[in-house]
Design an enzyme around this catalytic site. Structure first.
Site, PDB file in Angstrom:
ATOM      1  N   ALA A  63       0.943  -1.334   0.021  1.00  9.06           N
ATOM      2  CA  ALA A  63       0.109   0.018   0.012  1.00  9.06           C
ATOM      3  C   ALA A  63       0.816   1.244  -0.051  1.00  9.06           C
ATOM      4  CB  ALA A  63      -0.923  -0.030   1.200  1.00  9.06           C
ATOM      5  N   GLY A 106       1.340  -5.859   0.800  1.00  3.96           N
ATOM      6  CA  GLY A 106       0.265  -6.129  -0.100  1.00  3.96           C
ATOM      7  C   GLY A 106       0.750  -6.411  -1.486  1.00  3.96           C
ATOM      8  N   GLU A 109       0.660 -10.027  -1.326  1.00  5.25           N
ATOM      9  CA  GLU A 109      -0.745 -10.589  -1.569  1.00  5.25           C
ATOM     10  C   GLU A 109      -1.302 -10.280  -2.788  1.00  5.25           C
ATOM     11  OE1 GLU A 109      -2.564  -9.720   2.560  1.00  5.25           O
ATOM     12  OE2 GLU A 109      -1.588  -7.965   1.926  1.00  5.25           O
ATOM     13  N   GLU A 129       3.913  -6.799   8.064  1.00  4.05           N
ATOM     14  CA  GLU A 129       2.866  -6.136   8.754  1.00  4.05           C
ATOM     15  C   GLU A 129       3.051  -6.040  10.269  1.00  4.05           C
ATOM     16  OE1 GLU A 129       1.069  -6.541   4.674  1.00  4.05           O
ATOM     17  OE2 GLU A 129       2.308  -7.878   6.055  1.00  4.05           O
TER      18      GLU A 129
END
Length: 255
Positions: A63, A106, A109, A129
């Site tokens: 992000a 992310g 992911e 994270e």
């Protein structure tokens, strides 16, 4: 400058993340762009396999923290696709991730949301994270243990430490590791092998295999039987054996 670039090569569709100056971190424009690119890919029956790659040394750092700090964090997801317009997206067609460099948070992911992974030697995969009192909530918490096994998955999730491409290959996360400069072409070669096959059969196989770790055997048996029944009604089902008997390459129509 377009933050998402697209290109078509025959039956293959290429999506390229193009914010190298920001390590391809996902902002609102990128999320919307990825979703739009996937719409094009899914809605064009002539496109049979896709590749998602990135410009610059980093595949995706996750992000965009600047966007989050400015209050635009909600724009990093789309209604249909979730984070990056992809992690929760329903798809029919196979998508290959081609990270030449790090895919973290992310970004990891996004890779996990794809069906296959061709990685460069400089690629790294991780979900850091917990080091910032967060969790990888865009699929990493369950897709990572499914991909690499519970022991390795727990270690990655709870330490937040990344792994190198070769280790990712050893754990079964990555299909193959190639020199960094060869990643895109190696991914395209794999996509080409997929695209040479009957597209409806590929889509049916992908859809059921993707649920093999979540659905029970009774459901998977039922859906496998229904898949072959559905395929038996298509022109391609007749074309495959005919081409074999006539000793020629099949001409798939996707119908």
């Amino acid at each position: 400058m377009a933050v998402i670039e697209t290109e078509t090569r025959g039956h293959i569709f290429i999506i390229t993340l193009n914010r190298p100056e920001s390590r391809n971190a996902i902002d609102g424009a990128m999320a919307a762009g990825i979703e739009a690119a996937l719409d094009t890919f899914e809605n064009n029956d002539d496109l049979r396999a896709g590749v998602i790659a990135a410009n610059g040394p980093v595949f995706c750092a996750g992000a965009d923290l600047k966007a989050i700090s400015s209050g635009a964090g909600r724009d990093l997801s789309t209604e249909r696709g979730g984070f990056g317009g992809i992690v929760r997206r329903e798809r029919r067609k196979p998508l290959i991730a081609a990270p030449a460099g790090p895919a973290l948070a992310g970004g990891c992911e996004i890779v996990l949301a794809c069906d296959l992974i061709v990685a460069g030697e400089a690629a790294r995969f991780g979900v850091p994270e917990v080091k910032r009192s967060l969790v990888p909530a865009a699929g990493g918490l369950f897709r990572l243990p499914r991909a690499v096994g519970m022991a390795a998955g727990m270690e990655l999730l709870l330490t937040g430490d990344p792994i190198e491409a070769v280790r990712a290959y050893e754990l079964g996360l990555v299909n193959r590791v190639v020199p960094t400069t060869d990643v895109r072409e190696a991914a395209l070669a794999l996509a080409g092998r997929i695209a040479a096959n009957a597209p409806l059969a590929v889509q049916a196989a992908r859809g059921i295999a993707a649920r093999s770790v979540t659905d029970d055997d009774a459901t998977l048996w039922r859906d496998s039987t229904q898949a072959i029944r559905d395929l038996a009604k298509t022109e391609d089902f007749r074309e495959g054996p005919r081409a074999f008997v006539e000793k020629r390459e099949p001409v798939w129509k996707g119908r």
